[in-house]
Design an enzyme around this catalytic site. Structure first.
Site, PDB file in Angstrom:
ATOM      1  N   ASN A 108       2.617  -2.969  -4.304  1.00  0.00           N
ATOM      2  CA  ASN A 108       2.341  -1.902  -3.727  1.00  0.00           C
ATOM      3  C   ASN A 108       1.466  -1.820  -2.491  1.00  0.00           C
ATOM      4  OD1 ASN A 108       1.166   0.780  -3.148  1.00  0.00           O
ATOM      5  ND2 ASN A 108       1.732   1.557  -4.932  1.00  0.00           N
ATOM      6  N   ASP A 120      -2.693  -1.126 -12.939  1.00  0.00           N
ATOM      7  CA  ASP A 120      -1.560  -0.250 -13.262  1.00  0.00           C
ATOM      8  C   ASP A 120      -2.329   1.199 -13.401  1.00  0.00           C
ATOM      9  OD1 ASP A 120       1.247  -0.351 -14.374  1.00  0.00           O
ATOM     10  OD2 ASP A 120       0.377   1.098 -15.949  1.00  0.00           O
TER      11      ASP A 120
HETATM   12  P1  ITT Z   1       2.715  -2.583  -8.762  1.00  0.00           P
HETATM   13  O1  ITT Z   1       3.073  -2.519 -10.203  1.00  0.00           O
HETATM   14  O2  ITT Z   1       3.475  -3.614  -8.054  1.00  0.00           O
HETATM   15  O3  ITT Z   1       1.124  -2.742  -8.611  1.00  0.00           O
HETATM   16  P2  ITT Z   1       3.550   0.237  -8.551  1.00  0.00           P
HETATM   17  O4  ITT Z   1       3.373   1.160  -7.418  1.00  0.00           O
HETATM   18  O5  ITT Z   1       4.943   0.068  -9.075  1.00  0.00           O
HETATM   19  O6  ITT Z   1       3.069  -1.273  -7.948  1.00  0.00           O
HETATM   20  P3  ITT Z   1       2.256   1.295 -11.018  1.00  0.00           P
HETATM   21  O7  ITT Z   1       3.308   0.634 -11.875  1.00  0.00           O
HETATM   22  O8  ITT Z   1       0.955   0.957 -11.348  1.00  0.00           O
HETATM   23  O9  ITT Z   1       2.316   0.528  -9.292  1.00  0.00           O
HETATM   24  O10 ITT Z   1       2.475   2.630 -10.560  1.00  0.00           O
HETATM   25  C1  ITT Z   1       1.518   3.461  -9.895  1.00  0.00           C
HETATM   26  C2  ITT Z   1       1.976   4.724  -9.384  1.00  0.00           C
HETATM   27  O11 ITT Z   1       0.987   5.966  -9.773  1.00  0.00           O
HETATM   28  C3  ITT Z   1       2.177   4.440  -7.975  1.00  0.00           C
HETATM   29  O12 ITT Z   1       3.409   4.058  -7.428  1.00  0.00           O
HETATM   30  C4  ITT Z   1       1.891   5.898  -7.331  1.00  0.00           C
HETATM   31  O13 ITT Z   1       3.037   6.669  -7.385  1.00  0.00           O
HETATM   32  C5  ITT Z   1       0.811   6.410  -8.304  1.00  0.00           C
HETATM   33  N1  ITT Z   1      -0.458   6.179  -7.917  1.00  0.00           N
HETATM   34  C6  ITT Z   1      -1.630   5.282  -8.431  1.00  0.00           C
HETATM   35  N2  ITT Z   1      -2.779   5.453  -7.889  1.00  0.00           N
HETATM   36  C7  ITT Z   1      -2.536   6.285  -6.787  1.00  0.00           C
HETATM   37  C8  ITT Z   1      -3.235   6.771  -5.941  1.00  0.00           C
HETATM   38  O14 ITT Z   1      -4.260   6.161  -5.420  1.00  0.00           O
HETATM   39  N3  ITT Z   1      -2.654   7.585  -4.849  1.00  0.00           N
HETATM   40  C9  ITT Z   1      -1.609   8.008  -5.100  1.00  0.00           C
HETATM   41  N4  ITT Z   1      -0.595   7.637  -5.971  1.00  0.00           N
HETATM   42  C10 ITT Z   1      -1.037   6.812  -6.740  1.00  0.00           C
END
Ligand code: ITT
Length: 202
Positions: free
Chosen positions: A11, A71
């Site tokens: 991400n 996560d």
């Molecule tokens: P990785 O697993 O590769 O790190 P991912 O985007 O799939 O990337 P997650 O499974 O942890 O990561 O999902 C977290 C989601 O939560 C992320 O994609 C966003 O939609 C949301 N999210 C988390 N932190 C956020 C933030 O600071 N601002 C906005 N949305 C956020």
């Protein structure tokens, strides 16, 4: 501290924030892609901590550097804490956040301020070169706004309103967000854990 951290995330929004937050540690942060590591472990844990550790362990197989993973997710109380650990997968991983954010606002139509409470949660997992495993977690409280606002950050930031700023996290500067965010706080806790560990193992 010296050396580098391979961050087990794909991400781009996260990695940018993480590099800023970790800048004062003296540790270089690189994404797994930049370290030449390609893994896509199934995030089949039931908690943020479990999923973060699944990602960190998967990458740690391929490097002797410190590995960390994030996560995170958005918990909306009115929706029984949805989308929670499924935040990235909500409405499909490839669906745009325009659509996801609009959908969440629609699901909260007519719901008053006091019932729009929500939080961003972040767990950070670390696997150290000697195999030691550490996790930290933090959250930031807010509520779901009535429309999308702001262009900073990523994901659900445009709908996450923080009352004490009177702004969404997408309206905060990167520095402001990192100082108060779930990710900023969880990484500060991880910096302390690493420091303790360094003191002990010296
Ligand atoms: P990785 O697993 O590769 O790190 P991912 O985007 O799939 O990337 P997650 O499974 O942890 O990561 O999902 C977290 C989601 O939560 C992320 O994609 C966003 O939609 C949301 N999210 C988390 N932190 C956020 C933030 O600071 N601002 C906005 N949305 C956020």
């Amino acid at each position: 501290m010296s050396g580098r951290i391979v961050f087990a995330t794909g991400n781009k929004g996260k990695i940018k924030e993480i590099q800023m937050i970790m800048a004062d540690t003296g540790l270089e942060v690189v994404s797994m892609k930049d370290a030449g590591i390609v893994v896509e472990p199934e995030e089949n844990g039931t908690t943020y901590e479990e999923n973060a550790m699944i990602k960190a362990r998967a990458v740690a197989e391929y490097t002797d550097d410190i590995v960390m993973a994030d996560d995170s997710g958005l918990e909306i109380d009115y929706l029984n804490k949805e989308p929670g650990i499924y935040s990235a997968r909500y409405m499909g991983e490839d669906t745009s956040y325009r659509i996801k954010n609009a959908n969440l606002i629609e699901r909260l139509e007519g719901v008053p301020d006091e019932q729009r409470t929500a939080r961003f949660v972040c767990a950070i997992a670390a696997v150290l070169p000697d195999g030691t495993e550490l996790t930290t977690r933090a959250a930031i409280e807010g509520r779901i706004d009535y429309e999308e606002k702001g262009s900073h950050g990523f994901g659900y930031d445009p709908i996450f309103y923080v009352p004490r700023f009177g702004k969404t996290t997408a309206e905060l500067t990167e520095e402001e967000k990192n100082q108060v965010s779930h990710r900023g706080q969880a990484l500060e806790l991880m910096k302390k854990e690493l420091k303790k560990y360094e003191d002990i193992s010296r």
